[in-house]
Motif scaffolding. Structure first.
Motif, PDB file in Angstrom:
ATOM      1  N   PHE A  51       0.799  -1.223   0.000  1.00 57.39           N
ATOM      2  CA  PHE A  51       0.000   0.000   0.000  1.00 57.39           C
ATOM      3  C   PHE A  51       0.834   1.275   0.000  1.00 57.39           C
ATOM      4  O   PHE A  51       0.275   2.362  -0.129  1.00 57.39           O
ATOM      5  CB  PHE A  51      -0.935   0.001   1.209  1.00 57.39           C
ATOM      6  CG  PHE A  51      -2.032  -1.011   1.107  1.00 57.39           C
ATOM      7  CD1 PHE A  51      -3.275  -0.664   0.606  1.00 57.39           C
ATOM      8  CD2 PHE A  51      -1.818  -2.322   1.491  1.00 57.39           C
ATOM      9  CE1 PHE A  51      -4.285  -1.602   0.492  1.00 57.39           C
ATOM     10  CE2 PHE A  51      -2.827  -3.267   1.391  1.00 57.39           C
ATOM     11  CZ  PHE A  51      -4.062  -2.907   0.884  1.00 57.39           C
ATOM     12  N   GLY A  52       2.123   1.166   0.154  1.00 59.48           N
ATOM     13  CA  GLY A  52       2.963   2.356   0.166  1.00 59.48           C
ATOM     14  C   GLY A  52       4.394   1.999   0.470  1.00 59.48           C
ATOM     15  O   GLY A  52       4.707   0.856   0.810  1.00 59.48           O
ATOM     16  N   ASP A  53       5.271   3.000   0.361  1.00 60.89           N
ATOM     17  CA  ASP A  53       6.686   2.789   0.624  1.00 60.89           C
ATOM     18  C   ASP A  53       7.101   3.305   1.999  1.00 60.89           C
ATOM     19  O   ASP A  53       8.160   2.952   2.502  1.00 60.89           O
ATOM     20  CB  ASP A  53       7.536   3.470  -0.453  1.00 60.89           C
ATOM     21  CG  ASP A  53       7.324   2.838  -1.819  1.00 60.89           C
ATOM     22  OD1 ASP A  53       7.241   1.603  -1.880  1.00 60.89           O
ATOM     23  OD2 ASP A  53       7.239   3.579  -2.814  1.00 60.89           O
ATOM     24  N   GLY A  54       6.275   4.147   2.598  1.00 61.05           N
ATOM     25  CA  GLY A  54       6.604   4.691   3.910  1.00 61.05           C
ATOM     26  C   GLY A  54       5.727   4.100   4.995  1.00 61.05           C
ATOM     27  O   GLY A  54       4.721   3.437   4.716  1.00 61.05           O
ATOM     28  N   ARG A 100      -1.930   6.495   7.912  1.00 62.74           N
ATOM     29  CA  ARG A 100      -2.857   6.324   6.792  1.00 62.74           C
ATOM     30  C   ARG A 100      -2.608   5.001   6.064  1.00 62.74           C
ATOM     31  O   ARG A 100      -3.539   4.241   5.789  1.00 62.74           O
ATOM     32  CB  ARG A 100      -2.697   7.500   5.828  1.00 62.74           C
ATOM     33  CG  ARG A 100      -3.326   7.320   4.454  1.00 62.74           C
ATOM     34  CD  ARG A 100      -4.827   7.251   4.523  1.00 62.74           C
ATOM     35  NE  ARG A 100      -5.415   7.195   3.193  1.00 62.74           N
ATOM     36  CZ  ARG A 100      -6.681   6.904   2.948  1.00 62.74           C
ATOM     37  NH1 ARG A 100      -7.494   6.641   3.943  1.00 62.74           N
ATOM     38  NH2 ARG A 100      -7.145   6.867   1.714  1.00 62.74           N
ATOM     39  N   THR A 101      -1.343   4.708   5.782  1.00 65.56           N
ATOM     40  CA  THR A 101      -1.015   3.466   5.090  1.00 65.56           C
ATOM     41  C   THR A 101      -1.429   2.262   5.915  1.00 65.56           C
ATOM     42  O   THR A 101      -2.009   1.306   5.411  1.00 65.56           O
ATOM     43  CB  THR A 101       0.494   3.400   4.788  1.00 65.56           C
ATOM     44  OG1 THR A 101       0.838   4.469   3.906  1.00 65.56           O
ATOM     45  CG2 THR A 101       0.866   2.081   4.131  1.00 65.56           C
ATOM     46  N   HIS A 102      -1.161   2.318   7.220  1.00 70.33           N
ATOM     47  CA  HIS A 102      -1.493   1.180   8.074  1.00 70.33           C
ATOM     48  C   HIS A 102      -3.001   0.991   8.182  1.00 70.33           C
ATOM     49  O   HIS A 102      -3.489  -0.144   8.240  1.00 70.33           O
ATOM     50  CB  HIS A 102      -0.875   1.363   9.458  1.00 70.33           C
ATOM     51  CG  HIS A 102      -0.889   0.108  10.270  1.00 70.33           C
ATOM     52  ND1 HIS A 102      -1.571   0.002  11.470  1.00 70.33           N
ATOM     53  CD2 HIS A 102      -0.328  -1.113  10.053  1.00 70.33           C
ATOM     54  CE1 HIS A 102      -1.411  -1.211  11.965  1.00 70.33           C
ATOM     55  NE2 HIS A 102      -0.675  -1.909  11.137  1.00 70.33           N
ATOM     56  N   GLU A 103      -3.759   2.070   8.209  1.00 66.48           N
ATOM     57  CA  GLU A 103      -5.217   1.953   8.234  1.00 66.48           C
ATOM     58  C   GLU A 103      -5.723   1.270   6.974  1.00 66.48           C
ATOM     59  O   GLU A 103      -6.654   0.455   7.016  1.00 66.48           O
ATOM     60  CB  GLU A 103      -5.854   3.332   8.393  1.00 66.48           C
ATOM     61  CG  GLU A 103      -5.705   3.900   9.795  1.00 66.48           C
ATOM     62  CD  GLU A 103      -6.300   5.278   9.933  1.00 66.48           C
ATOM     63  OE1 GLU A 103      -6.546   5.922   8.883  1.00 66.48           O
ATOM     64  OE2 GLU A 103      -6.522   5.718  11.071  1.00 66.48           O
ATOM     65  N   TYR A 128       3.358  -3.437   8.438  1.00 67.60           N
ATOM     66  CA  TYR A 128       3.372  -1.980   8.493  1.00 67.60           C
ATOM     67  C   TYR A 128       2.706  -1.353   7.268  1.00 67.60           C
ATOM     68  O   TYR A 128       1.915  -0.432   7.382  1.00 67.60           O
ATOM     69  CB  TYR A 128       4.809  -1.464   8.565  1.00 67.60           C
ATOM     70  CG  TYR A 128       5.421  -1.493   9.941  1.00 67.60           C
ATOM     71  CD1 TYR A 128       5.257  -0.438  10.829  1.00 67.60           C
ATOM     72  CD2 TYR A 128       6.189  -2.566  10.351  1.00 67.60           C
ATOM     73  CE1 TYR A 128       5.839  -0.446  12.084  1.00 67.60           C
ATOM     74  CE2 TYR A 128       6.781  -2.601  11.614  1.00 67.60           C
ATOM     75  CZ  TYR A 128       6.599  -1.530  12.480  1.00 67.60           C
ATOM     76  OH  TYR A 128       7.170  -1.554  13.723  1.00 67.60           O
ATOM     77  N   ARG A 129       3.053  -1.849   6.083  1.00 70.51           N
ATOM     78  CA  ARG A 129       2.588  -1.191   4.860  1.00 70.51           C
ATOM     79  C   ARG A 129       2.134  -2.162   3.780  1.00 70.51           C
ATOM     80  O   ARG A 129       1.970  -1.781   2.633  1.00 70.51           O
ATOM     81  CB  ARG A 129       3.713  -0.316   4.297  1.00 70.51           C
ATOM     82  CG  ARG A 129       5.017  -1.060   4.049  1.00 70.51           C
ATOM     83  CD  ARG A 129       6.162  -0.116   3.775  1.00 70.51           C
ATOM     84  NE  ARG A 129       7.389  -0.848   3.485  1.00 70.51           N
ATOM     85  CZ  ARG A 129       8.583  -0.276   3.346  1.00 70.51           C
ATOM     86  NH1 ARG A 129       8.686   1.036   3.459  1.00 70.51           N
ATOM     87  NH2 ARG A 129       9.656  -0.989   3.074  1.00 70.51           N
ATOM     88  N   SER A 130       1.908  -3.415   4.151  1.00 68.34           N
ATOM     89  CA  SER A 130       1.451  -4.403   3.179  1.00 68.34           C
ATOM     90  C   SER A 130       0.640  -5.480   3.882  1.00 68.34           C
ATOM     91  O   SER A 130       0.614  -5.562   5.114  1.00 68.34           O
ATOM     92  CB  SER A 130       2.642  -5.039   2.449  1.00 68.34           C
ATOM     93  OG  SER A 130       3.433  -5.802   3.349  1.00 68.34           O
ATOM     94  N   ALA A 131      -0.036  -6.296   3.086  1.00 68.45           N
ATOM     95  CA  ALA A 131      -0.764  -7.450   3.599  1.00 68.45           C
ATOM     96  C   ALA A 131      -0.429  -8.631   2.709  1.00 68.45           C
ATOM     97  O   ALA A 131      -0.447  -8.510   1.481  1.00 68.45           O
ATOM     98  CB  ALA A 131      -2.265  -7.193   3.606  1.00 68.45           C
ATOM     99  N   THR A 132      -0.116  -9.757   3.300  1.00 70.32           N
ATOM    100  CA  THR A 132       0.184 -10.968   2.539  1.00 70.32           C
ATOM    101  C   THR A 132      -0.983 -11.944   2.675  1.00 70.32           C
ATOM    102  O   THR A 132      -1.428 -12.229   3.784  1.00 70.32           O
ATOM    103  CB  THR A 132       1.483 -11.623   3.017  1.00 70.32           C
ATOM    104  OG1 THR A 132       2.574 -10.720   2.780  1.00 70.32           O
ATOM    105  CG2 THR A 132       1.750 -12.911   2.250  1.00 70.32           C
ATOM    106  N   PRO A 141      -3.082  -5.890  15.601  1.00 73.00           N
ATOM    107  CA  PRO A 141      -2.713  -4.725  14.793  1.00 73.00           C
ATOM    108  C   PRO A 141      -3.830  -3.682  14.810  1.00 73.00           C
ATOM    109  O   PRO A 141      -5.007  -4.012  14.676  1.00 73.00           O
ATOM    110  CB  PRO A 141      -2.513  -5.321  13.394  1.00 73.00           C
ATOM    111  CG  PRO A 141      -2.094  -6.727  13.653  1.00 73.00           C
ATOM    112  CD  PRO A 141      -2.901  -7.157  14.858  1.00 73.00           C
ATOM    113  N   GLY A 142      -3.439  -2.435  15.008  1.00 72.37           N
ATOM    114  CA  GLY A 142      -4.400  -1.345  15.105  1.00 72.37           C
ATOM    115  C   GLY A 142      -4.710  -0.942  16.533  1.00 72.37           C
ATOM    116  O   GLY A 142      -5.240   0.151  16.766  1.00 72.37           O
TER     117      GLY A 142
END
Length: 228
Positions: free
Chosen positions: A16-19, A23-26, A50-54, A205-206
């Motif tokens: 979902f992002g590189d950083g 916002r990305t985590h949501e 942190y920034r992706s889902a597998t 998470p969250g």
């Protein structure tokens, strides 16, 4: 738009992002929940980071092309908040002393006393970004810059269960006794993982975490088998 790419013959990763941002985590959590709720054939588990889902799947029931086609419609601007409100956990911590052998060094590098360093660590409300490394181990962010410290070059062979550590701008809690390279600043009596509970993982998470300093006597009092 998020990027979908194969991780292995039985997994896809959606980035979902590189950083690392709130916002990305949501987005990661919302999208992970959407896949779970869709109950797609062959999907075994969705693991947020942190920034992706597998997405792990059974290759005997589905394949990369089919699954990609099925999950792409779930990517929507309407999915932008977690599917559940964040739970705030208050975690008592005995800082320093035998519980936190690295606290003095971290404090000295920051030109603080150990008490000031522990108060600074406890002054932040941390977000649980992901679980990993060992069952229930939470990666929490973000540590105040003044006390952010790299991992040890050589990990300890044994870190006590409940130990609270710092690695860079992350802080975390060891659910079980295990090897580890994080800088250990304290210990909590709270059990983060237990197979005797209906929900084995205390944190998700969250969730949000607030640390509260306690002394050694209070730690001993709370370290009973019934405390969780």
């Amino acid at each position: 738009m998020p990027r979908i790419f194969p991780t292995s013959e039985c997994a896809l990763t959606i980035k979902f992002g590189d950083g690392i941002t709130l916002r990305t985590h949501e987005l990661v959590l919302a999208y992970s929940a959407a896949i779970d709720q869709a109950a797609l054939p062959g999907v075994v588990e969705v693991v947020p980071t942190y920034r992706s889902a597998t997405v792990y799947f059974d290759p005997l029931q589905t394949d990369e092309t089919t699954l990609t086609r099925q999950i792409q419609p779930l990517i929507s601007n309407k999915i932008h908040t977690p599917s559940r409100p964040a739970t705030t956990h208050i975690i008592p911590v005995w800082y320093g002393g035998a519980a936190g052998p690295d606290l003095l060094n971290i404090a000295q590098q920051a030109d603080l006393t150990p008490v000031e360093a522990s108060r600074l660590h406890a002054s932040v409300t941390y977000r649980v970004y992901m679980l990993g490394f060992s069952p229930g181990f939470p990666y929490l962010g973000t540590v105040p810059t003044r006390i952010a410290t790299p991992r040890h070059p050589t990990p300890r062979q044994q870190v006590a269960a409940g130990s609270v550590g710092i690695a860079g701008t992350q802080t975390g809690i060891y659910p079980q006794t295990s090897p580890g390279g994080w800088r250990i600043i304290g210990r909590t009596p709270v059990r983060l993982f237990s197979l005797t509970r209906a929900k084995p993982f205390l944190l998700e998470p969250g969730d949000l975490v607030r640390f509260v300093p306690i002394d050694e006597d209070e730690f001993s009092r709370l370290s009973s088998p019934d405390y969780s």
